[in-house]
Write an enzyme that holds these catalytic residues in place. Sequence first.
Site, short mmCIF file in Angstrom:
data_model
loop_
_atom_site.label_atom_id
_atom_site.label_comp_id
_atom_site.label_asym_id
_atom_site.label_seq_id
_atom_site.Cartn_x
_atom_site.Cartn_y
_atom_site.Cartn_z
N LEU A 61 -26.15 -20.36 -39.34
CA LEU A 61 -25.64 -21.05 -40.51
C LEU A 61 -26.57 -22.15 -40.99
O LEU A 61 -26.54 -22.52 -42.17
CB LEU A 61 -24.26 -21.65 -40.20
CG LEU A 61 -23.14 -20.63 -39.90
CD1 LEU A 61 -21.88 -21.35 -39.46
CD2 LEU A 61 -22.87 -19.77 -41.13
N GLY A 62 -27.38 -22.72 -40.10
CA GLY A 62 -28.28 -23.79 -40.52
C GLY A 62 -28.78 -24.57 -39.34
O GLY A 62 -28.46 -24.29 -38.19
N GLY A 120 -30.37 -28.81 -38.23
CA GLY A 120 -30.57 -30.20 -38.64
C GLY A 120 -31.07 -31.02 -37.48
O GLY A 120 -31.57 -30.49 -36.49
N GLY A 121 -30.91 -32.34 -37.62
CA GLY A 121 -31.43 -33.24 -36.61
C GLY A 121 -30.74 -33.13 -35.27
O GLY A 121 -31.32 -33.48 -34.24
N GLY A 142 -29.29 -30.20 -34.04
CA GLY A 142 -29.45 -28.87 -33.45
C GLY A 142 -29.22 -27.79 -34.48
O GLY A 142 -29.18 -28.03 -35.67
N VAL A 157 -26.86 -24.48 -35.99
CA VAL A 157 -25.46 -24.06 -36.13
C VAL A 157 -25.42 -22.55 -36.33
O VAL A 157 -26.11 -22.01 -37.20
CB VAL A 157 -24.77 -24.77 -37.30
CG1 VAL A 157 -23.29 -24.38 -37.34
CG2 VAL A 157 -24.91 -26.28 -37.20
N LYS A 186 -22.31 -25.34 -32.90
CA LYS A 186 -23.46 -26.23 -33.03
C LYS A 186 -24.13 -26.33 -31.67
O LYS A 186 -23.54 -26.84 -30.70
CB LYS A 186 -23.06 -27.61 -33.53
CG LYS A 186 -24.20 -28.62 -33.47
CD LYS A 186 -23.94 -29.85 -34.30
CE LYS A 186 -24.21 -29.61 -35.76
NZ LYS A 186 -24.25 -30.86 -36.55
N ASP A 205 -21.81 -40.41 -39.48
CA ASP A 205 -22.82 -39.57 -40.15
C ASP A 205 -22.19 -38.85 -41.35
O ASP A 205 -22.44 -37.68 -41.58
CB ASP A 205 -23.40 -38.56 -39.17
CG ASP A 205 -24.71 -37.94 -39.67
OD1 ASP A 205 -25.38 -38.54 -40.54
OD2 ASP A 205 -25.06 -36.85 -39.19
#
Length: 280
Positions: A37-38, A40-41, A43, A45, A59, A153
């Site tokens: 799914l994506g 980021g900072g 980890g 997903v 995640k 966040d």
Amino acid sequence: MLRALRAPGTPADPRRRPRRPGPRAGGWGPYRLIGELGKGGQGKVYLALTPQGQKVAIKVLHEHVGSDRVVRERFLREVEATRRVATFSTARVLDVNITEDQAYVVSEYVEGVSLEQLVRDRGPRDEDGLTRLALATAGALAAIHRAGIVHRDFKPANVLIGADGPRVIDFGIARALDQVTATSGKIMGTPAYMSPEQLAGEAIGTETDVFSWAATMLFAASGRAAFGEDTIPAILNRVINHHPDLSPMPPSLRALAAACLDKLPANRPTASDIMLRIVH
């Protein structure tokens, strides 16, 4: 159920080579991996299926998370606290697994796109759409805060727009990861959406989420980050010393956004106050 696969305090086998986290036999634990799914900072997903066929989001956190037993225990406690949050307008945490070489958080899967992607693809929200977004996300924050949790966040990437409306995700994860990075000197969060007190390394409370909420609503109204998207030093300077241009906000929300973006935490309304001011 939250769990650790190896009993706390049990020494690792010195003959075993450390392994990088990665899907095991097509999945994580009992969850079958079906897509990414994506990332980021914190980890990556993944989209996965439970043994019952339910879609979930997993995640997978960076490998340093599970390297210390005390950190693992703190992380589990922090994530466990998210179960107290009322489920409306949020994505529930369903499971957590953390060991020396594997750490992941399983949450309810929300089919949709992030607010960040929606605005990038389709442009800023109109007044009615922005008002609905503001009310739903303020309600989610109020529920999170009522459970004794500070999101830490809140940003456009952490608001998913599903078929049934906006859902706030990743609440409590930043706090849990703070336990990991507290001695590393790294900033946990996204500078353009962090409050002045958060950037200064001061003790933070629910007021920091209110600041981030207003910055997120301004992005939704304008298509631009409230404090810019250039260099980190420039962004930090603006967050701490400057007030953003609120003209893209509709008049009905402009004064409220200004109050939420006050540099002094004590001057900001609560998430519950935000809801009342929107409906009145």
